[in-house]
Design a protein around this motif. Sequence first.
Motif, PDB file in Angstrom:
ATOM      1  N   GLU A   1       0.807  -1.178  -0.059  1.00  0.00           N
ATOM      2  CA  GLU A   1       0.109   0.020   0.219  1.00  0.00           C
ATOM      3  C   GLU A   1       0.820   1.284   0.034  1.00  0.00           C
ATOM      4  O   GLU A   1       0.616   2.117  -0.523  1.00  0.00           O
ATOM      5  CB  GLU A   1      -1.207   0.053   1.261  1.00  0.00           C
ATOM      6  CG  GLU A   1      -1.730   1.057   1.216  1.00  0.00           C
ATOM      7  CD  GLU A   1      -2.719   1.266   2.358  1.00  0.00           C
ATOM      8  OE1 GLU A   1      -3.566   2.240   2.498  1.00  0.00           O
ATOM      9  OE2 GLU A   1      -2.762   0.280   3.370  1.00  0.00           O
TER      10      GLU A   1
ATOM     11  N   LEU B   1      -4.729   5.665  -4.107  1.00  0.00           N
ATOM     12  CA  LEU B   1      -4.966   4.423  -4.688  1.00  0.00           C
ATOM     13  C   LEU B   1      -6.124   4.539  -5.684  1.00  0.00           C
ATOM     14  O   LEU B   1      -6.982   5.008  -5.615  1.00  0.00           O
ATOM     15  CB  LEU B   1      -5.362   3.518  -3.650  1.00  0.00           C
ATOM     16  CG  LEU B   1      -4.427   3.295  -2.333  1.00  0.00           C
ATOM     17  CD1 LEU B   1      -4.908   2.411  -1.427  1.00  0.00           C
ATOM     18  CD2 LEU B   1      -3.012   2.668  -3.011  1.00  0.00           C
TER      19      LEU B   1
ATOM     20  N   LYS C   1      -7.857  -2.029  -2.914  1.00  0.00           N
ATOM     21  CA  LYS C   1      -7.932  -2.744  -1.752  1.00  0.00           C
ATOM     22  C   LYS C   1      -8.917  -3.785  -1.931  1.00  0.00           C
ATOM     23  O   LYS C   1      -9.271  -4.522  -0.856  1.00  0.00           O
ATOM     24  CB  LYS C   1      -8.221  -1.854  -0.404  1.00  0.00           C
ATOM     25  CG  LYS C   1      -7.170  -0.787  -0.222  1.00  0.00           C
ATOM     26  CD  LYS C   1      -7.440  -0.081   1.303  1.00  0.00           C
ATOM     27  CE  LYS C   1      -6.081   0.476   1.634  1.00  0.00           C
ATOM     28  NZ  LYS C   1      -6.471   1.199   3.296  1.00  0.00           N
TER      29      LYS C   1
ATOM     30  N   TYR D   1       0.372  -5.434   2.241  1.00  0.00           N
ATOM     31  CA  TYR D   1      -0.987  -5.338   2.764  1.00  0.00           C
ATOM     32  C   TYR D   1      -1.571  -6.669   2.074  1.00  0.00           C
ATOM     33  O   TYR D   1      -2.179  -7.359   2.841  1.00  0.00           O
ATOM     34  CB  TYR D   1      -1.559  -4.304   1.471  1.00  0.00           C
ATOM     35  CG  TYR D   1      -3.009  -4.235   1.787  1.00  0.00           C
ATOM     36  CD1 TYR D   1      -3.404  -3.212   2.824  1.00  0.00           C
ATOM     37  CD2 TYR D   1      -4.138  -4.900   1.252  1.00  0.00           C
ATOM     38  CE1 TYR D   1      -4.945  -2.856   3.264  1.00  0.00           C
ATOM     39  CE2 TYR D   1      -5.393  -4.444   1.424  1.00  0.00           C
ATOM     40  CZ  TYR D   1      -5.894  -3.697   2.522  1.00  0.00           C
ATOM     41  OH  TYR D   1      -7.183  -3.371   2.687  1.00  0.00           O
TER      42      TYR D   1
END
Length: 396
Positions: free
Chosen positions: A115, A133, A138, A303
């Motif tokens: 991340e 992002l 995610k 992540y």
Amino acid sequence: MTRLSVPEGSLFGLANLPYGVYSIAGGPRRIATRLGDHVVDLGLLLGTEGEDAVFDEPTLNGFMAQGHARWVAVRTRLQEAVAGEVPDDAVHPLAEVALHLPFEVADYVDFYASEHHASNLGRLFRPDNPDPLMPNWKHLPVGYHGRSASVVVSGTDIVRPSGQRKGPQDPAPVFGPSVRLDIEAELGFVVGTGNAMGEPIPVGEAEQHIFGAVLFNDWSARDIQAWEYVPLGPNLGKSFASTVSPWVVPLLALEAARVATPTQEPAVLPYLAMEGGPWGLDIDLEVEWNGEVVSRPPYAAMYWSPAQMLAHLTVNGAPTRTGDLFASGTISGPEKDQRGAFIELTWGGAEPIVVKGEERTFLQDGDEVALLASAPGADGSRIGFGEARGRIVPAS
């Protein structure tokens, strides 16, 4: 017969015992492990009859294809064997052997699992966007397919790539050697046993398929990449070379390095959800630029779990094979001195760093980069990965 000793503080003790391939004076390639500063031939140590015939082969692929139960059994035998007396002809000083690519790379996928790295690049390339992002980041481990044929072992020179590029001030594209040559400090995971087409690997079974890990440098020509990657992603800016360390550290040796990943929010879809939470690895890397450590990326900050990467890679029914390699993407932490790519470390070249008394941004001909790493091992020890080293030579 001889009894091997391991120097105090060695990263290659009984808790490690990685697998590799060596040769002597241009002779045949042989499978080995490393103990301290010695290379130990597995065929001469464990034999080459029956199931052990795989130790008489020039790559690890045959052994890896035997599966998880066999990896466990061989590791137990190996730990017992090297702790006792070892045949003299099975042992060679590390300095007297050549190390080779330890496995035949069947296929290669590179992920984008940090991340911090993804956010830094988002801020660099999309400074006006309040969220650095991309919307999907995610929800799934983003990745791209690379070229397995250009994966090379540590110590191989890297020829500066040429290609098309178009800078902001260029009226039209030009062709020539890359002028923004970069690195990406990563960890690579080696698939020991794959899956059939149409039969995904569940996230909870990934450990049965992952044989081990290597250091991985995804050399990157940022100027070529920037011009080509929209809308389909990296191609020539990445495909010219990737360097791996010569020792595959078994996943079995990394049990003590298991840590939880950072909290994953929002909640992932069911096929990526892991009972007890996703696991990462507490591995500390160092990036050396011409012999000077310029960054210390922490893999624990990543992540996405390696298990989630493999599950996502196969969830659409894509098959994997023995020798498939998937890499983590650049490893970066929250601090500036934890960034695993020079484009981050120098903020796109706008903030040069000093290397050996010189201000530097991207790689020059003659530069040498080495990745090193260590992790917690059993009984309070630490285990090492060796190094992934490469030197830039001029474009051909």
